[in-house]
Design a protein around this motif. Structure first.
Motif, PDB file in Angstrom:
ATOM      1  N   TRP A 120      11.776  -9.708   4.163  1.00 48.17           N
ATOM      2  CA  TRP A 120      10.930 -10.296   5.195  1.00 48.17           C
ATOM      3  C   TRP A 120       9.871 -11.203   4.574  1.00 48.17           C
ATOM      4  O   TRP A 120       9.552 -11.100   3.397  1.00 48.17           O
ATOM      5  N   CYS A 121       9.315 -12.076   5.399  1.00 50.80           N
ATOM      6  CA  CYS A 121       8.183 -12.918   5.001  1.00 50.80           C
ATOM      7  C   CYS A 121       6.925 -12.410   5.695  1.00 50.80           C
ATOM      8  O   CYS A 121       6.991 -11.909   6.819  1.00 50.80           O
ATOM      9  N   PHE A 122       5.794 -12.546   5.015  1.00 47.75           N
ATOM     10  CA  PHE A 122       4.531 -12.059   5.568  1.00 47.75           C
ATOM     11  C   PHE A 122       3.425 -13.079   5.349  1.00 47.75           C
ATOM     12  O   PHE A 122       3.458 -13.856   4.392  1.00 47.75           O
ATOM     13  N   THR A 123       2.455 -13.038   6.259  1.00 48.35           N
ATOM     14  CA  THR A 123       1.213 -13.769   6.059  1.00 48.35           C
ATOM     15  C   THR A 123       0.084 -12.935   6.631  1.00 48.35           C
ATOM     16  O   THR A 123       0.320 -11.966   7.370  1.00 48.35           O
ATOM     17  N   HIS A 124      -1.157 -13.299   6.311  1.00 47.50           N
ATOM     18  CA  HIS A 124      -2.312 -12.517   6.753  1.00 47.50           C
ATOM     19  C   HIS A 124      -3.528 -13.430   6.802  1.00 47.50           C
ATOM     20  O   HIS A 124      -3.477 -14.589   6.383  1.00 47.50           O
ATOM     21  N   ASN A 125      -4.638 -12.896   7.311  1.00 49.82           N
ATOM     22  CA  ASN A 125      -5.875 -13.677   7.373  1.00 49.82           C
ATOM     23  C   ASN A 125      -6.937 -13.103   6.435  1.00 49.82           C
ATOM     24  O   ASN A 125      -8.128 -13.124   6.753  1.00 49.82           O
ATOM     25  N   ASN A 126      -6.515 -12.616   5.280  1.00 49.45           N
ATOM     26  CA  ASN A 126      -7.455 -12.082   4.287  1.00 49.45           C
ATOM     27  C   ASN A 126      -8.483 -13.127   3.852  1.00 49.45           C
ATOM     28  O   ASN A 126      -9.622 -12.788   3.511  1.00 49.45           O
TER      29      ASN A 126
END
Length: 326
Positions: free
Chosen positions: A12-18
């Motif tokens: 899977w691919c992931f992103t975040h707002n860290n």
């Protein structure tokens, strides 16, 4: 993202707002074989992206939201959504935890002030959004307090533009059981599965229960007027109705029952070998042996019906080859 995500969802691919908040409040994951996701904008309370399915419908815009708890801090959320709405072209869906109410009916157990409702209402009305059909539960959060101190609120929701709803006519948001959390997880389904009526199936091991015979006798005593064949058909229908009702009350899980009765019998055998002269243990052993025999008979009947293999009629001993054949 760390090993936890890659181990849980390999590929899977992931992103975040860290980069926008120390705690990294939002994580977005997707399967690249099904969706192409382009991140367009993010802040501490939302991630906005363009999503293009690899098959089927055209691309659409999606904003994942997690609003701050206090009303003043959510100003950045409304400002960001206003910017997205003014530049958004094409279908748009917004979903997540807004931590905001849109009507007085969205909370019970505590007062609702008009000032709490206004920002959410403006978001819905000014940006051309409407609630996506939601099922299971109205309130999505509670404070887990006891008695009169318990507060329920509807702060999670799925919103979309008219063009998005026209593209996904069958879309619905299902709010799942909260479990040990204080909120109900939301599942947005674009293409919900249509539940088909399951045909009635009689399980042979039901014949080993007295309740089955009583249900059939009750149905067969029904007085029906008409020709002989008509009366037989109507009574058979009534039998099926009674058995359905009996099934809903619940037959025991035959596999679990067989394992449990076997363990009980083995435990009593150990006691009996330690105290062979104890008559009470012998009596318990006899009862446990009978229970295990009945459980085995029910399990074999169920497996024989499921497998429909002729040699099962001889009564196999549930060996490895037996289960492989099933």
């Amino acid at each position: 993202m760390g090993q936890d995500y890659t181990n849980l969802c390999p590929g899977w691919c992931f992103t975040h707002n860290n980069s926008c908040h120390n705690n990294g409040r939002i994580v977005v994951g997707w399967w690249p074989g099904s969706y192409q996701v382009n991140i367009r904008l993010m802040n501490s309370q939302f991630i906005h992206c363009e999503i293009k399915p690899t098959q089927g419908v055209s691309e659409f815009n999606c904003t994942f939201v997690y609003g701050f708890n206090d009303q003043m801090s959510r100003g950045e959320l409304w400002k960001g959504l206003r910017m997205i709405a003014s530049n958004c072209r094409g279908p748009w869906v917004v979903m997540g935890d807004f931590n905001a109410l849109s009507s007085v009916e969205d909370r019970i157990g505590a007062a609702v002030r008009v000032g709490e409702i206004a920002p959410m209402l403006s978001c819905i009305n000014d940006y051309g959004l409407a609630d996506i059909k939601a099922t299971e539960r109205h309130f999505t959060w509670n404070n887990k307090q006891d008695g009169l101190a318990r507060v329920y609120s509807r702060i999670d929701r799925g919103l979309a533009t008219t063009s998005w709803m026209e593209t996904f006519e069958l879309a619905e948001v299902v709010f799942l059981p909260e479990g040990n959390f204080d909120y109900a997880p939301a599942l947005l389904s674009f293409y919900p599965e249509i539940q088909q009526k399951q045909p009635f199936r009689f399980c042979n091991y039901w014949c080993n229960y007295l309740e089955t015979l009583e249900a059939i006798q009750k149905a067969w005593r029904l007085n029906v007027d008409g020709s002989l064949m008509f009366r037989v058909v109507e009574k058979i229908k009534e039998v099926k109705k009674e058995l359905r009702a009996l099934k809903l009350k619940g037959f025991e899980d035959v596999e679990c029952t067989e394992l449990r009765t076997r363990a009980e019998l083995e435990s009593i055998h150990h006691e009996l070998y330690a105290n062979p002269s104890d008559a009470s243990i012998s009596s318990r052993e006899k009862e446990a042996r009978e229970k295990h025999r009945n459980a085995q008979r029910n399990l074999n009947a169920m497996l024989q019906q499921r497998a429909k293999i002729t040699w099962l009629k001889c009564g196999d001993e549930n060996t490895k080859g037996f289960y492989q054949a099933i």
